[in-house]
Design a protein around this motif. Structure first.
Motif, PDB file in Angstrom:
ATOM      1  N   LEU A 220     -43.747  17.015  30.889  1.00 25.81           N
ATOM      2  CA  LEU A 220     -43.348  16.084  29.975  1.00 25.81           C
ATOM      3  C   LEU A 220     -42.653  16.363  28.625  1.00 25.81           C
ATOM      4  O   LEU A 220     -41.639  15.643  28.399  1.00 25.81           O
ATOM      5  N   ALA A 221     -42.597  17.627  28.350  1.00 29.44           N
ATOM      6  CA  ALA A 221     -41.916  17.852  27.249  1.00 29.44           C
ATOM      7  C   ALA A 221     -40.344  18.257  27.435  1.00 29.44           C
ATOM      8  O   ALA A 221     -39.428  18.156  26.709  1.00 29.44           O
ATOM      9  N   GLU A 222     -40.327  18.973  28.664  1.00 29.92           N
ATOM     10  CA  GLU A 222     -38.985  19.513  29.120  1.00 29.92           C
ATOM     11  C   GLU A 222     -38.130  18.882  30.401  1.00 29.92           C
ATOM     12  O   GLU A 222     -37.010  18.967  30.275  1.00 29.92           O
ATOM     13  N   HIS A 223     -38.817  18.306  30.930  1.00 24.78           N
ATOM     14  CA  HIS A 223     -38.149  17.726  32.279  1.00 24.78           C
ATOM     15  C   HIS A 223     -37.953  16.006  32.372  1.00 24.78           C
ATOM     16  O   HIS A 223     -37.047  15.532  33.048  1.00 24.78           O
TER      17      HIS A 223
ATOM     18  N   VAL B  38     -43.954  34.386  23.680  1.00 21.54           N
ATOM     19  CA  VAL B  38     -42.647  34.690  22.821  1.00 21.54           C
ATOM     20  C   VAL B  38     -43.357  35.202  21.661  1.00 21.54           C
ATOM     21  O   VAL B  38     -44.296  35.015  21.055  1.00 21.54           O
ATOM     22  N   VAL B  39     -42.371  36.177  20.777  1.00 17.84           N
ATOM     23  CA  VAL B  39     -42.888  37.179  19.933  1.00 17.84           C
ATOM     24  C   VAL B  39     -41.623  36.973  18.900  1.00 17.84           C
ATOM     25  O   VAL B  39     -40.469  36.742  19.155  1.00 17.84           O
ATOM     26  N   PRO B  40     -42.085  37.418  17.676  1.00 21.09           N
ATOM     27  CA  PRO B  40     -40.795  37.508  16.720  1.00 21.09           C
ATOM     28  C   PRO B  40     -40.020  38.553  16.971  1.00 21.09           C
ATOM     29  O   PRO B  40     -40.405  39.678  17.725  1.00 21.09           O
ATOM     30  N   ARG B  41     -38.776  38.500  16.530  1.00 22.19           N
ATOM     31  CA  ARG B  41     -37.789  39.697  16.884  1.00 22.19           C
ATOM     32  C   ARG B  41     -38.229  40.939  16.208  1.00 22.19           C
ATOM     33  O   ARG B  41     -38.686  40.819  14.922  1.00 22.19           O
ATOM     34  N   GLY B  42     -38.006  42.191  16.921  1.00 27.61           N
ATOM     35  CA  GLY B  42     -38.628  43.219  16.466  1.00 27.61           C
ATOM     36  C   GLY B  42     -39.990  43.372  16.499  1.00 27.61           C
ATOM     37  O   GLY B  42     -40.762  44.637  15.923  1.00 27.61           O
TER      38      GLY B  42
ATOM     39  N   PHE C   6     -43.430  22.365  21.235  1.00 30.94           N
ATOM     40  CA  PHE C   6     -43.056  23.467  21.664  1.00 30.94           C
ATOM     41  C   PHE C   6     -42.247  24.287  20.633  1.00 30.94           C
ATOM     42  O   PHE C   6     -42.002  25.507  20.124  1.00 30.94           O
ATOM     43  N   GLU C   7     -41.193  23.421  20.101  1.00 29.97           N
ATOM     44  CA  GLU C   7     -40.234  23.821  19.036  1.00 29.97           C
ATOM     45  C   GLU C   7     -40.935  24.326  17.949  1.00 29.97           C
ATOM     46  O   GLU C   7     -40.422  25.508  17.225  1.00 29.97           O
ATOM     47  N   SER C   8     -41.623  23.581  17.402  1.00 25.74           N
ATOM     48  CA  SER C   8     -42.403  23.929  15.997  1.00 25.74           C
ATOM     49  C   SER C   8     -43.259  25.318  16.387  1.00 25.74           C
ATOM     50  O   SER C   8     -43.475  26.265  15.402  1.00 25.74           O
ATOM     51  N   VAL C   9     -43.850  25.240  17.474  1.00 25.98           N
ATOM     52  CA  VAL C   9     -44.552  26.668  17.753  1.00 25.98           C
ATOM     53  C   VAL C   9     -43.599  27.732  17.706  1.00 25.98           C
ATOM     54  O   VAL C   9     -43.985  28.854  17.130  1.00 25.98           O
TER      55      VAL C   9
ATOM     56  N   ARG D 188     -36.133  30.069  26.182  1.00 27.48           N
ATOM     57  CA  ARG D 188     -34.640  30.258  26.392  1.00 27.48           C
ATOM     58  C   ARG D 188     -33.938  29.119  25.185  1.00 27.48           C
ATOM     59  O   ARG D 188     -32.957  29.903  24.468  1.00 27.48           O
ATOM     60  N   ARG D 189     -34.293  27.923  25.122  1.00 25.19           N
ATOM     61  CA  ARG D 189     -33.662  27.037  24.237  1.00 25.19           C
ATOM     62  C   ARG D 189     -33.939  27.344  22.596  1.00 25.19           C
ATOM     63  O   ARG D 189     -33.044  27.340  21.898  1.00 25.19           O
ATOM     64  N   CYS D 190     -34.933  27.875  22.346  1.00 26.39           N
ATOM     65  CA  CYS D 190     -35.406  28.341  21.162  1.00 26.39           C
ATOM     66  C   CYS D 190     -35.085  29.714  20.712  1.00 26.39           C
ATOM     67  O   CYS D 190     -35.489  29.890  19.431  1.00 26.39           O
ATOM     68  N   ALA D 191     -34.806  30.672  21.345  1.00 29.81           N
ATOM     69  CA  ALA D 191     -34.572  31.920  21.084  1.00 29.81           C
ATOM     70  C   ALA D 191     -33.570  32.151  20.114  1.00 29.81           C
ATOM     71  O   ALA D 191     -34.090  32.948  18.823  1.00 29.81           O
ATOM     72  N   ARG D 192     -32.426  31.660  19.766  1.00 28.79           N
ATOM     73  CA  ARG D 192     -31.513  31.773  18.779  1.00 28.79           C
ATOM     74  C   ARG D 192     -32.191  30.949  17.564  1.00 28.79           C
ATOM     75  O   ARG D 192     -32.196  31.724  16.329  1.00 28.79           O
TER      76      ARG D 192
END
Length: 308
Positions: A104-107, A170-174, A226-229, A248-252
């Motif tokens: 529902l969210a992605e496709h 997904v984890v914070p950078r570092g 998911f983006e807010s997460v 992948r979409r939210c990494a940067r």
């Protein structure tokens, strides 16, 4: 044995109320009339449907079976009435579609918009459910099509592969886990998590996997997308399990890094599920054709004879 719709609605109302009096009131009939109908149902069946208690009633094993079928029949009647009303409003058919959170969210949004734009006379009744519930609903003939994870038990259904949809952490950078090649759910369950707000089929799926390990997931925050997460994870509030496409979409933009989940159920893909392609109504056949890009012919679907 003859039960009409009034009987079935009454029985469902009696169970919900816990008393024949309450069921009669919800069914807009007198207590005497409701009691007579219950007795007639039991006489017709030749077995008791309710156990009479000092403060109400409870269904017998036969009553629980009747309750399950009564709910299914009444739900089908509601769908029938809604679909016929749509025909009266100028629509030519409806597709009853269940899908999991990731689909529902992605496709699905571009697929749905393209289908509805191309078929002005058709409508789609879309509902989000966990993949296991989607499979059960298909087997019970409560929907036309389902889009679910192939990690679910799809035995007895026809399936067609759609999109890869592995789950990752997904984890914070570092973060201390950022350099890990993979991590298991048992270790993740001990961390502060960020997840989707309830009700969420996706979160229900993760909770079920954790229960199989004898663990419970603890969330510091629950959000609506998911983006807010991912944004909250990037700010160091916790870690989260999301579909790879989201990571992948939210990494940067969110400042997160992904770690593979070392779980068989995380290496999944989304599949189209149905009972029998030949038995689909024309509206559902058109949706399948649009979804799979198969032109004007019905695509061949793979029978699934064993649990995934």
């Amino acid at each position: 044995m003859r039960f009409d719709l009034t009987d079935l609605r009454l029985f469902v109302h009696v169970h919900a109320a816990g008393t024949i009096t309450g069921g009669a009131a919800a069914s807009h009939m007198t207590l005497a009339s409701a009691s007579e109908r219950i007795r007639a149902m039991e006489d017709s069946l030749g077995a008791p449907l309710l156990t009479r208690l000092p403060r109400g009633v409870q269904p017998t094993p036969a009553g629980r079976s009747l309750l399950q079928h009564a709910r299914a029949v009444l739900q089908q009647i509601e769908r029938l009435q809604a679909e016929l009303a749509d025909y009266g409003a100028g629509l030519q058919g409806q597709v009853r579609l269940l899908c999991n959170t990731s689909a529902l969210a992605e496709h699905l949004p571009p697929v749905l918009s393209g289908f509805l734009a191309a078929h002005a006379g058709l409508s789609v009744d879309l509902e989000e459910r966990p993949s296991e519930q989607i499979a059960d609903a298909l087997r019970a003939d409560l929907c036309d099509l389902g889009i679910a994870s192939d990690a679910a038990d799809l035995a007895g259904l026809q399936t067609h592969a759609l999109w890869p949809d592995p789950l990752v952490l997904v984890v914070p950078r570092g973060h201390a886990w950022a350099g890990r090649a993979a991590i298991g759910l048992d270790e993740v369950a001990g961390a502060a998590l960020v997840g989707l707000a309830e009700p969420s089929a996706f979160q229900a799926h993760l909770a079920q996997q954790a229960r199989r390990l004898g663990r419970q997931l603890a969330y510091r925050a629950r959000l609506r997308s998911f983006e807010s997460v991912c944004r909250l994870v990037g700010q160091g509030i916790g870690v989260a399990i999301v579909p790879l496409a989201v990571a992948r979409r939210c990494a940067r933009t969110a400042g997160v890094q992904r770690v593979a989940l070392a779980e068989p159920w995380a290496a999944r893909r989304l599949v189209l599920c149905l009972r029998d392609a030949r038995a689909l109504a024309p509206a559902a056949q058109r949706f399948v054709q649009h979804l799979l890009g198969s032109g004007t012919t019905m695509p061949a679907c793979r029978p699934n004879t064993s649990p995934s």
